[in-house]
Scaffold this motif. Structure first.
Motif, PDB file in Angstrom:
ATOM      1  N   GLU A 144      38.794  46.630  40.397  1.00  0.00           N
ATOM      2  CA  GLU A 144      40.141  47.212  40.447  1.00  0.00           C
ATOM      3  C   GLU A 144      40.964  46.556  41.554  1.00  0.00           C
ATOM      4  O   GLU A 144      42.173  46.319  41.391  1.00  0.00           O
ATOM      5  N   ALA A 156      42.104  43.166  40.426  1.00  0.00           N
ATOM      6  CA  ALA A 156      43.200  43.290  39.455  1.00  0.00           C
ATOM      7  C   ALA A 156      44.541  43.334  40.175  1.00  0.00           C
ATOM      8  O   ALA A 156      45.526  42.728  39.732  1.00  0.00           O
ATOM      9  N   ILE A 157      44.588  44.041  41.304  1.00  0.00           N
ATOM     10  CA  ILE A 157      45.812  44.116  42.097  1.00  0.00           C
ATOM     11  C   ILE A 157      46.082  42.787  42.794  1.00  0.00           C
ATOM     12  O   ILE A 157      47.199  42.253  42.749  1.00  0.00           O
ATOM     13  N   GLY A 213      47.226  40.306  40.354  1.00  0.00           N
ATOM     14  CA  GLY A 213      48.444  40.683  39.637  1.00  0.00           C
ATOM     15  C   GLY A 213      48.280  40.904  38.152  1.00  0.00           C
ATOM     16  O   GLY A 213      49.218  40.674  37.381  1.00  0.00           O
ATOM     17  N   HIS A 214      47.112  41.372  37.728  1.00  0.00           N
ATOM     18  CA  HIS A 214      46.894  41.601  36.297  1.00  0.00           C
ATOM     19  C   HIS A 214      47.550  42.901  35.847  1.00  0.00           C
ATOM     20  O   HIS A 214      47.564  43.896  36.574  1.00  0.00           O
ATOM     21  N   ARG A 215      48.065  42.898  34.633  1.00  0.00           N
ATOM     22  CA  ARG A 215      48.681  44.077  34.024  1.00  0.00           C
ATOM     23  C   ARG A 215      47.950  44.396  32.721  1.00  0.00           C
ATOM     24  O   ARG A 215      47.275  43.550  32.155  1.00  0.00           O
ATOM     25  N   GLY A 216      48.103  45.612  32.270  1.00  0.00           N
ATOM     26  CA  GLY A 216      47.545  46.000  30.982  1.00  0.00           C
ATOM     27  C   GLY A 216      46.037  46.119  30.972  1.00  0.00           C
ATOM     28  O   GLY A 216      45.401  45.924  29.933  1.00  0.00           O
ATOM     29  N   HIS A 227      41.415  50.477  31.892  1.00  0.00           N
ATOM     30  CA  HIS A 227      40.646  50.981  33.039  1.00  0.00           C
ATOM     31  C   HIS A 227      39.394  51.747  32.619  1.00  0.00           C
ATOM     32  O   HIS A 227      38.383  51.692  33.323  1.00  0.00           O
TER      33      HIS A 227
END
Length: 200
Positions: free
Chosen positions: A41, A44-45, A48-51, A54
């Protein structure tokens, strides 16, 4: 970035995965899979991943080493492949579509790949990256130090280095064609011992 920013999904699959791992794996391995989810997680931040799915990421992360548990060890398949099928079975029971069941299998299997292209499989990439950090210390400096300290204080490493190294070496001996063999030949034991997370 703080620990309370990341909460496990409140779903049947997530709860079932957590129950399964706490019943069948040691405290050191339970902490490892939960840290792996948190590192995923965090990456991911950072990246810069989106979508992100989770629920899929959490379920795959928590179950990614279940194939090392004696109850789920497969005498033919590598431990990540065995774990992938455990993931499919659990998520089928939780009512996931066949496509999502296959996805949890894929990301569990791919966590042992040398790398996963995020353009092709972002959850698989995040799990491969996060386990690379927790096992070998890869890219540790990209996660804020205070967050690393908070995660490690809550989910300490305990005997992970010795226990995980021993488990994977046994897998490599019994299944010389498996990813476990590649990991051992790639210096797994030394990487576990030298992991900077062991010194935080």
């Amino acid at each position: 970035m703080r620990l309370h920013d990341f909460l496990p999904p409140d779903t049947a699959a997530a709860r079932g995965a957590h129950e399964l791992v706490t019943r069948f794996q040691s405290p050191a391995l339970v902490n490892h899979v939960l840290r792996s989810w948190l590192w995923a997680e965090a990456f991911a931040i950072v990246e810069g991943h989106r979508g992100i799915d989770h629920e899929l990421l959490y379920t795959g992360a928590v179950l990614h080493d279940i194939g090392l548990a004696p109850a789920y060890d497969n005498h033919v398949l590598g431990y990540e492949e065995a774990g992938g099928f455990v993931g499919e079975a659990l998520t089928a029971g939780a009512g996931w579509s066949v496509e999502r069941q296959r996805r949890v299998n894929e990301i569990i299997v791919r966590h042992n790949w040398p790398s996963v292209d995020p353009a092709q499989d972002v959850e698989g990439h995040l799990l491969e990256t996060s386990t690379g950090l927790d096992i070998a210390g890869r890219r540790d400096d990209e996660i804020p130090l205070e967050f690393r300290r908070e995660v490690l204080a809550t989910y300490p490493r305990l005997s992970l280095a010795a226990e995980f190294g021993d488990c994977v070496q046994q897998q490599a001996e019994r299944k010389p064609y498996s990813q476990a063999r590649r990991l051992v030949e790639g210096g797994l034991v030394g990487k576990l011992a030298d992991n900077p997370l062991e010194r935080i």
